[in-house]
Design a protein around this motif. Structure first.
Motif, mmCIF file in Angstrom:
data_model
loop_
_atom_site.group_PDB
_atom_site.id
_atom_site.type_symbol
_atom_site.label_atom_id
_atom_site.label_comp_id
_atom_site.label_asym_id
_atom_site.label_seq_id
_atom_site.Cartn_x
_atom_site.Cartn_y
_atom_site.Cartn_z
ATOM 1 N N SER A 28 6.997 -2.611 -5.148
ATOM 2 C CA SER A 28 5.874 -3.536 -5.160
ATOM 3 C C SER A 28 5.978 -4.555 -4.035
ATOM 4 O O SER A 28 7.056 -5.000 -3.681
ATOM 5 C CB SER A 28 5.828 -4.252 -6.505
ATOM 6 O OG SER A 28 4.791 -5.191 -6.502
ATOM 7 N N ILE A 30 4.726 -7.433 -4.349
ATOM 8 C CA ILE A 30 4.445 -8.710 -5.009
ATOM 9 C C ILE A 30 5.339 -9.836 -4.505
ATOM 10 O O ILE A 30 4.887 -10.971 -4.385
ATOM 11 C CB ILE A 30 4.504 -8.544 -6.542
ATOM 12 C CG1 ILE A 30 3.145 -8.841 -7.084
ATOM 13 C CG2 ILE A 30 5.518 -9.391 -7.208
ATOM 14 C CD1 ILE A 30 2.757 -8.535 -8.398
ATOM 15 N N GLU A 34 3.974 -13.410 -3.149
ATOM 16 C CA GLU A 34 4.462 -14.699 -3.674
ATOM 17 C C GLU A 34 4.916 -15.593 -2.519
ATOM 18 O O GLU A 34 4.600 -16.780 -2.480
ATOM 19 C CB GLU A 34 5.636 -14.481 -4.632
ATOM 20 C CG GLU A 34 5.268 -13.912 -5.966
ATOM 21 C CD GLU A 34 4.723 -14.945 -6.930
ATOM 22 O OE1 GLU A 34 4.630 -16.137 -6.588
ATOM 23 O OE2 GLU A 34 4.363 -14.537 -8.044
ATOM 24 N N ASP A 74 0.022 -0.807 -7.099
ATOM 25 C CA ASP A 74 0.189 -1.662 -8.260
ATOM 26 C C ASP A 74 -1.076 -2.509 -8.419
ATOM 27 O O ASP A 74 -1.360 -3.347 -7.561
ATOM 28 C CB ASP A 74 1.423 -2.543 -8.040
ATOM 29 C CG ASP A 74 1.689 -3.513 -9.172
ATOM 30 O OD1 ASP A 74 0.898 -3.528 -10.139
ATOM 31 O OD2 ASP A 74 2.692 -4.247 -9.091
ATOM 32 N N PRO A 75 -1.846 -2.309 -9.492
ATOM 33 C CA PRO A 75 -3.101 -3.055 -9.652
ATOM 34 C C PRO A 75 -2.897 -4.572 -9.677
ATOM 35 O O PRO A 75 -3.721 -5.319 -9.155
ATOM 36 C CB PRO A 75 -3.664 -2.557 -10.984
ATOM 37 C CG PRO A 75 -2.937 -1.316 -11.300
ATOM 38 C CD PRO A 75 -1.634 -1.362 -10.571
ATOM 39 N N SER A 76 -1.806 -5.032 -10.273
ATOM 40 C CA SER A 76 -1.580 -6.481 -10.319
ATOM 41 C C SER A 76 -1.278 -7.027 -8.926
ATOM 42 O O SER A 76 -1.720 -8.120 -8.572
ATOM 43 C CB SER A 76 -0.455 -6.833 -11.295
ATOM 44 O OG SER A 76 0.765 -6.266 -10.897
ATOM 45 N N ALA A 77 -0.546 -6.269 -8.113
ATOM 46 C CA ALA A 77 -0.262 -6.694 -6.736
ATOM 47 C C ALA A 77 -1.550 -6.700 -5.917
ATOM 48 O O ALA A 77 -1.775 -7.624 -5.124
ATOM 49 C CB ALA A 77 0.781 -5.782 -6.094
ATOM 50 N N GLU A 78 -2.379 -5.681 -6.107
ATOM 51 C CA GLU A 78 -3.659 -5.613 -5.393
ATOM 52 C C GLU A 78 -4.532 -6.825 -5.734
ATOM 53 O O GLU A 78 -5.123 -7.445 -4.854
ATOM 54 C CB GLU A 78 -4.405 -4.319 -5.751
ATOM 55 C CG GLU A 78 -3.747 -3.052 -5.264
ATOM 56 C CD GLU A 78 -3.844 -2.873 -3.754
ATOM 57 O OE1 GLU A 78 -4.767 -3.413 -3.130
ATOM 58 O OE2 GLU A 78 -2.973 -2.183 -3.209
ATOM 59 N N ALA A 79 -4.603 -7.154 -7.024
ATOM 60 C CA ALA A 79 -5.418 -8.285 -7.468
ATOM 61 C C ALA A 79 -4.863 -9.602 -6.943
ATOM 62 O O ALA A 79 -5.622 -10.484 -6.517
ATOM 63 C CB ALA A 79 -5.493 -8.301 -8.993
ATOM 64 N N PHE A 80 -3.542 -9.733 -6.954
ATOM 65 C CA PHE A 80 -2.897 -10.955 -6.479
ATOM 66 C C PHE A 80 -3.146 -11.155 -4.981
ATOM 67 O O PHE A 80 -3.489 -12.250 -4.527
ATOM 68 C CB PHE A 80 -1.401 -10.871 -6.788
ATOM 69 C CG PHE A 80 -0.621 -12.130 -6.568
ATOM 70 C CD1 PHE A 80 -1.215 -13.381 -6.548
ATOM 71 C CD2 PHE A 80 0.751 -12.066 -6.404
ATOM 72 C CE1 PHE A 80 -0.471 -14.543 -6.363
ATOM 73 C CE2 PHE A 80 1.502 -13.219 -6.212
ATOM 74 C CZ PHE A 80 0.893 -14.452 -6.192
ATOM 75 N N SER A 83 -6.784 -12.043 -4.358
ATOM 76 C CA SER A 83 -7.008 -13.437 -4.732
ATOM 77 C C SER A 83 -6.502 -14.391 -3.651
ATOM 78 O O SER A 83 -7.158 -15.382 -3.330
ATOM 79 C CB SER A 83 -6.304 -13.722 -6.069
ATOM 80 O OG SER A 83 -6.409 -15.077 -6.400
#
Length: 108
Positions: A28, A30, A34, A74-80, A83
């Motif tokens: 990821s 992510i 961060e 990773d959908p959460s990484a894409e969304a983060f 954003s």
């Protein structure tokens, strides 16, 4: 501040390499996202060593890492990440001194 942020990037890069060796994928992104957000915080606070070029390079690094990832995204990484990029665009549109700082950053 810059030393700590650079160290965080080295650690995130090492984690990516370890994920690549153990899983066969780059893992990821992510951690990089961060770290980008921390860079943006200090960029806004006016730390002179954190320039729009440094921010732009980090955005490009994240995009490269995402492209090199052979596994499913990773959908959460894409969304983060999306954003964070929206936040940059919002700061540009805000105008004033903050908008001027963000003007040179290509988020889209």
């Amino acid at each position: 501040v810059l030393l700590c942020l650079k160290r965080a990037l080295r650690i995130a890069n090492a984690a990516q390499q370890m994920a690549n060796v153990s899983k066969g994928s780059s893992g990821s992104v992510i951690l990089f996202i961060e770290i980008l957000n921390k860079y943006l915080y200090f960029f806004e606070k006016g730390i002179p060593q954190i320039t729009n070029t440094v921010i732009q390079d980090l955005i490009e690094l994240i995009r490269t890492e995402k492209q090199n990832d052979s596994s499913a995204s990773d959908p959460s990484a894409e969304a983060f990440f999306a954003s964070t990029l929206r936040y940059i665009e919002f700061q540009k549109q805000k105008g004033g001194s903050i908008g001027e700082k963000y003007e040179q950053i290509k988020a889209s």
